[in-house]
Design an enzyme around this catalytic site. Structure first.
Site, PDB file in Angstrom:
ATOM      1  N   LYS A 186     -16.304   3.818  91.722  1.00 40.85           N
ATOM      2  CA  LYS A 186     -15.662   3.673  93.034  1.00 40.85           C
ATOM      3  C   LYS A 186     -14.411   2.803  92.930  1.00 40.85           C
ATOM      4  O   LYS A 186     -13.383   3.092  93.550  1.00 40.85           O
ATOM      5  CB  LYS A 186     -16.641   3.059  94.032  1.00 40.85           C
ATOM      6  CG  LYS A 186     -16.007   2.755  95.391  1.00 40.85           C
ATOM      7  CD  LYS A 186     -17.003   2.200  96.389  1.00 40.85           C
ATOM      8  CE  LYS A 186     -16.299   1.893  97.713  1.00 40.85           C
ATOM      9  NZ  LYS A 186     -17.247   1.463  98.770  1.00 40.85           N
ATOM     10  N   HIS A 216     -23.124  47.900  80.660  1.00 37.97           N
ATOM     11  CA  HIS A 216     -22.835  47.507  82.035  1.00 37.97           C
ATOM     12  C   HIS A 216     -24.092  47.118  82.801  1.00 37.97           C
ATOM     13  O   HIS A 216     -24.307  47.516  83.944  1.00 37.97           O
ATOM     14  CB  HIS A 216     -22.062  48.603  82.759  1.00 37.97           C
ATOM     15  CG  HIS A 216     -20.793  48.978  82.061  1.00 37.97           C
ATOM     16  ND1 HIS A 216     -19.735  48.098  81.917  1.00 37.97           N
ATOM     17  CD2 HIS A 216     -20.424  50.120  81.430  1.00 37.97           C
ATOM     18  CE1 HIS A 216     -18.769  48.694  81.242  1.00 37.97           C
ATOM     19  NE2 HIS A 216     -19.162  49.923  80.935  1.00 37.97           N
TER      20      HIS A 216
END
Length: 515
Positions: free
Chosen positions: A137, A275
């Site tokens: 922070k 596929h």
């Protein structure tokens, strides 16, 4: 500013001694805790114990040691705030400029077989994440390191200018919050499973990057490959690539589809995928026989496809595999002779999976599908059909051979894009119809692909027939038996057509849509 004091407390001690020794040589005072402090002192690195900073002993078996104002004020103070400076001076507190922390090994703990719940809970870090978040922070002033791979960058910048750059501190802070978020997500997932709440009000997941991919489905799309922190063995994320160029996004999707199908079988099986749909599936007494069947199922579509086997690839099978262009071959292992043969092909990817285990050993996982603005989550479809639950609904019972082929076809159709039709004969697919907008369309494709092989074959459908037209097509093609879920309000129409043509038909009571 310059880095003058560092707080170091790590579970992963990789490189920490050399890193701290170099920090000390640069004039940085090092504060440490527990095992890290003992290690540094043993290695001759000057170190100050955390209790000397807080004036308070480490207590409760080390559960409380860094949760103290003397630590967090030193991390959170805004250095250019006169009020903060005044308070720090009045209270006799010092700044901490660098935090080097990694967390208790929660993931490693719960990965152990039969880990005790109490052990898992004890390995939830509290002080570590708190220090990391405080430092991250306040990254405008504090450097924070959670990954040993960043030690060299931090040292290089300190040597150059006495401190890290703001750009580096921002990057390290972002990494910290990713790290703590992943840590908390893993704990949340573990406790949700323990309490029997796998789909809670907030669904948080975390994944680790395996590699960046060149692109996604198409060259203009960015992509990367990730794995779950506790990914089970026998999955694509744990595979060892023995040969060939990097996997692509489409390779990974197709390879995963092939793996899911081949895991359905305990006997030697080979699956060819294009596929994300199977173009050929074969079962035999050996992997060679299984491959020959998978190949002959559709010699055209297998070209440029992906082949998965659930047995070690041997020399004879490798000699056949090398004859066509394949993107990937997946197997539990490859014999040395097979590797010598297949590695002559420069680009083919060879993936060693290790043992798959039996089909009965598979465990359900939750599958995530992204949608615009959100996601949907469901259990993976690992349903295994019990033959005793089949309901024969026609006048004619299937023969023993027909039943065998029906069960084979059912295992395959489960993995074909809906609407799905699979024709099977002789322990191999002879026709596959996938992803059509209606079931008749899929049946026509499967029958056309099968040609003369359709005669005497059996048909598997992933969902019920809303009317009898698919059965009419099947009868015309010479198909002798059908397996389908049943459950349509017009089941009687399909049963009537099957009876008229002497087709045996069984209902499973289970649907296998795959979209």
């Amino acid at each position: 500013m310059s880095i003058k004091r560092a707080l170091v407390s790590v579970s992963d001690k990789r490189g920490i001694v050399d890193f701290c020794r170099e920090l000390s040589s640069l004039g940085v005072e090092i504060i440490s805790t527990g095992g890290t402090k003992n290690l540094l002192a043993k290695e001759g690195v000057p170190v100050i114990g955390i209790s000397d900073v807080t004036g308070f002993p480490e207590i409760l078996d080390g559960r409380v040691k860094t949760l103290h104002p003397a630590v967090h004020s030193g991390l959170l103070a805004i250095r250019d705030s006169e009020e903060h400076q005044k308070q720090m001076n009045e209270l006799g507190l010092d700044y901490i400029d660098l935090v080097v922390v990694n967390l208790y090994p929660f993931q490693e703990t719960i990965a152990k077989p039969d880990v005790a719940y109490e052990d898992a809970i004890e390995n939830i870090d509290i002080g570590g994440p708190t220090m990391l978040r405080s430092a991250a922070k306040n990254h405008a002033f504090v450097s924070v390191v959670v990954d040993a791979d960043d030690y060299s960058t931090v040292l290089e910048e300190i040597r150059a200018g006495g401190d890290t750059t703001l750009e580096t501190r921002k990057r390290l802070a972002a990494k910290v919050f990713r790290h703590t978020a992943a840590y908390d997500a893993l704990i949340s997932d573990y406790l949700s499973k323990v309490t029997g709440d796998p789909l809670p009000e907030r669904y948080t997941v975390t994944y680790e990057k395996i590699q960046d991919l060149r692109y996604g489905e198409n060259p203009h799309q960015k992509a990367a490959f990730y794995r779950k922190p506790l990914a089970p063995a026998g999955t694509l994320t744990t595979a060892e690539q023995l040969h060939g160029k990097e996997l692509s996004y489409n390779n990974i999707n197709d390879a995963n589809a092939a793996l899911q199908i081949v895991k359905e079988f305990d006997e030697p099986a080979v699956v060819a995928v294009k596929h994300m749909n199977p173009c050929g599936v074969g079962v035999g007494s050996t992997v060679l026989e299984a491959y020959q069947k998978a190949y002959s199922a559709d010699p055209t579509s297998i070209f440029g496809g992906i082949v998965a086997a659930n047995r070690t690839i041997d020399k004879d099978t490798a000699n056949l595999l090398k004859e066509i262009f394949l993107e990937i071959i997946i197997a539990p292992d490859f014999t040395p002779e097979a590797l010598e043969i297949l590695t002559q092909k420069k680009n083919i990817r060879l993936l060693k999976m290790g043992e798959f285990g039996s089909a009965a050993d598979r465990k359900s996982e939750f599958v995530i599908t992204s949608i615009d603005g959100g996601m949907i989550v469901q259990e993976s479809d690992i349903h295994s059909l019990d033959p005793s639950e089949l309901q024969v609904v026609t006048d004619r019972q299937p023969t023993a051979e027909e039943l065998k082929q029906l069960l084979f076809g059912w295992k395959v159709v489960k993995h074909v894009k809906s609407n799905a039709i699979v024709l099977a004969s002789g322990n191999m697919t002879v026709g596959v119809g996938a992803g059509q907008m209606n079931r008749v369309g899929s049946a026509k494709i499967a029958i056309e692909q099968a040609g003369e092989k359709a005669k005497g074959s059996v048909l598997a459908s992933d969902a019920f027939f809303p009317m009898g037209d698919t059965l009419e097509l099947a009868a015309k093609a010479g198909i002798t038996a059908v397996i389908q879920p049943g459950g349509s309000i017009r089941d009687e129409e399909s049963i009537k057509v099957a009876n008229e043509h002497g087709i045996a038909m069984v209902f499973t009571g289970v649907r296998h849509f795959k979209h």
